[in-house]
Design a protein around this motif. Structure first.
Motif, PDB file in Angstrom:
ATOM      1  N   GLU A  70       0.828  -1.213   0.000  1.00 41.80           N
ATOM      2  CA  GLU A  70       0.000   0.000   0.000  1.00 41.80           C
ATOM      3  C   GLU A  70       0.859   1.259   0.000  1.00 41.80           C
ATOM      4  OE1 GLU A  70      -3.879   1.631   2.522  1.00 41.80           O
ATOM      5  OE2 GLU A  70      -2.607   0.042   3.331  1.00 41.80           O
ATOM      6  N   THR A  76      -3.222   4.499  -4.974  1.00 40.11           N
ATOM      7  CA  THR A  76      -4.185   3.430  -5.219  1.00 40.11           C
ATOM      8  C   THR A  76      -4.974   3.151  -3.951  1.00 40.11           C
ATOM      9  OG1 THR A  76      -2.596   2.453  -6.758  1.00 40.11           O
ATOM     10  CG2 THR A  76      -4.446   1.088  -6.076  1.00 40.11           C
ATOM     11  N   LEU A  81      -6.278  -2.275  -4.262  1.00 44.47           N
ATOM     12  CA  LEU A  81      -5.145  -3.132  -3.909  1.00 44.47           C
ATOM     13  C   LEU A  81      -5.577  -4.470  -3.333  1.00 44.47           C
ATOM     14  CD1 LEU A  81      -2.511  -0.713  -2.334  1.00 44.47           C
ATOM     15  CD2 LEU A  81      -2.330  -1.980  -4.472  1.00 44.47           C
ATOM     16  N   PRO A 132       0.264  -1.450  -9.693  1.00 44.23           N
ATOM     17  CA  PRO A 132      -0.718  -2.373  -9.107  1.00 44.23           C
ATOM     18  C   PRO A 132      -1.410  -3.225 -10.157  1.00 44.23           C
ATOM     19  CG  PRO A 132      -0.973  -0.171  -8.186  1.00 44.23           C
ATOM     20  CD  PRO A 132      -0.017  -0.049  -9.333  1.00 44.23           C
TER      21      PRO A 132
END
Length: 493
Positions: A70, A76, A81, A132
């Protein structure tokens, strides 16, 4: 990869002893060609266990690395995630049974090797993922590799051991997977502390290469005798799409609005795709889910409760890591070590709990295990505060979590699998694994929806809500086991 498409190495050898088959050149006075000897059962178990260990440690090792992931992608959302975890669980669940049937069709050794190559290569790509989106996409490939490894390893082990020792061999293989899942958080914390989250994936590469070399050297090919059918791969894709749509609706409900067209459309798509999947399963000759097995009450109840219990288990597992790193400000290593006692207590309780179930019936042990497990999570709600107090507050909960998990998880698996007819042992094992992974995906999705991205002052209440959800799942699964009938263990065939 071309080497994996060779024919089986021991087609003319006696599968039990590795001797040349009757009618070979030895009977006519010619010098028989050299045959590849069948390995010792313990060797097969050791090599297969290495593959299973990698697949299951990856199911938990990434949880403890999640906060570091993270931080690497600050733009994001946690909902986006969370697909790093959910994508793995969904694909793993969707293709487990189909991969097992594929191994029976094409050869277990061959499918095991392909799974190792795919899993190892995908792990390296995960470690190098620049975004991601790439990480989630490569996690799909990694999960597909794991789905090929696990059922083919089971087939290899069952083929290597005599029938009367098959249940013991499966128990040992299962124990290896449990140990891998148990030590995942502490190993993950150590790797993230030494480097960052990329090491969590990179560590699979040397292990995968070692497993591949050992497999090429020591394993021999085996297939299911008789007529074999191509598995329903399209059905597996439909099932994966149905679960993915449901997880999407749950994780994005807060951001998009629970009554928004996107969320309602995702829910509707999940239902429609599930209906298509059930129809395919009813008519396909080698379905992902054998609907006939679901008519067995104990099998259906045990697997239904496995979905609910797994949702609770993965919900509190992720919540615990996020709480320890976000509220108590533990390092990733400290958080990994803090959650480690539970799995080891579960391993210690599993044996006595299994003997209790054999003596007094599964129902009593399962109900007690679920209630203890749920109460342990409620301890987190009622006793754990915002100031770190590991010995006084966290450790008692961790021990109780281990007791509940040790009483419930292995016996729930035992009840589900033993309730199926002996000839359906492999299918029942695969379907039970599917149930656990579906529950895992749903548990992660619900926790992400509950916790969201709260302000620091609101974080403790958000974690309490997540723990209450997990406690309700675990206690509810225990009470649901009141409908589990009496089962008698049968040796796998």
């Amino acid at each position: 990869m071309a080497a994996l498409l060779e024919g089986p190495a021991t087609d003319d050898a006696d599968p039990e002893r590795g001797r040349p088959a009757a009618g070979s050149g030895a009977a006519s006075g010619e010098r028989p060609p050299r045959r590849r000897q069948s390995p010792a059962p313990r060797t097969v178990l050791a090599v297969a266990s290495l593959g299973v260990f990698m697949a299951f440690v990856d199911a938990t090792i990434v949880n403890v690395a999640f906060p570091d992931i993270e931080r690497s992608f600050p733009g994001t959302s946690i909902a986006a995630l969370s697909w790093v975890l959910s994508a793995y669980n969904i694909v793993f669940a969707a293709f487990l049974v189909a991969a097992g049937r594929l191994a029976d069709l094409l050869g277990r050794r061959r499918v095991f090797l392909v799974g190792l190559v795919l899993f190892t290569a995908a792990s390296g790509l995960c470690a190098a993922a620049p975004s991601p989106e790439v990480l989630i996409a490569v996690r799909l490939l990694q999960a597909l590799g794991a789905a090929l490894i696990v059922p083919s390893s089971l087939g290899l082990v069952l083929d290597a051991f005599p029938p009367e020792r098959g249940a013991h061999a499966v128990a040992l293989l299962t124990a290896v997977g449990a140990v891998g899942a148990g030590i995942g958080p502490s190993v993950g914390g150590l790797l993230v502390t030494v480097g960052d989250w990329r090491l969590v994936f990179l560590v699979n590469v040397p292990l995968g290469i070692a497993a591949y070399v050992l497999s090429r050297r020591h394993l021999v090919e085996s297939r299911t005798p008789g007529r074999r059918r191509v598995p329903d791969l399209l059905g597996a894709l439909v099932f994966a799409a149905s679960v993915s749509a449901l997880v999407l609706a749950v994780t994005q409900g807060q951001d998009w609005g629970w009554t928004s067209p996107q969320v309602l459309g995702a829910f509707a798509a999940s239902v429609v795709l599930l209906a298509v999947f059930v129809r395919r399963s009813a008519h396909h000759r080698a379905p992902v889910v054998d609907l006939a097995l679901l008519r067995n009450r104990t099998f259906s109840v045990a697997n239904g409760m496995s979905i609910i219990a797994s949702a609770g288990f993965f919900a509190y597992t992720l919540s615990n890591i996020l709480f320890l790193t976000g509220v108590w400000r533990y390092s990733v290593l400290e958080a990994g070590l803090a959650v480690t006692p539970g799995p080891f207590v579960a391993a210690a309780v599993a044996g006595p709990g299994s003997r209790l179930a054999e003596r007094h019936g599964h129902r009593l042990v399962l109900v007690a295990g679920g209630l203890v497990w749920g109460a342990a999570v409620l301890w987190l709600v009622l006793r754990v505060g915002t100031t770190p107090a590991f010995v006084a507050e966290w450790l008692p909960a961790s021990v109780l979590l281990g007791v509940g998990a040790g009483l419930m998880l292995p016996n729930l698996s035992g009840a589900a699998i033993a309730s199926a007819p002996g000839e359906d042992f492999a299918t029942a094992t695969g379907l039970h694994a599917v149930a656990r992974q579906v529950g895992a995906a749903l548990g992660v999705a619900v926790v992400v929806a509950i916790i969201g991205t709260p302000a620091p002052a609101q974080a403790p209440a958000a974690f309490d809500d997540a723990w209450i959800f997990a406690a309700a799942c675990l206690a509810g699964a225990g009470l649901g086991c009141l409908f589990v009938g009496r089962v008698q263990a049968a040796a796998p065939s």
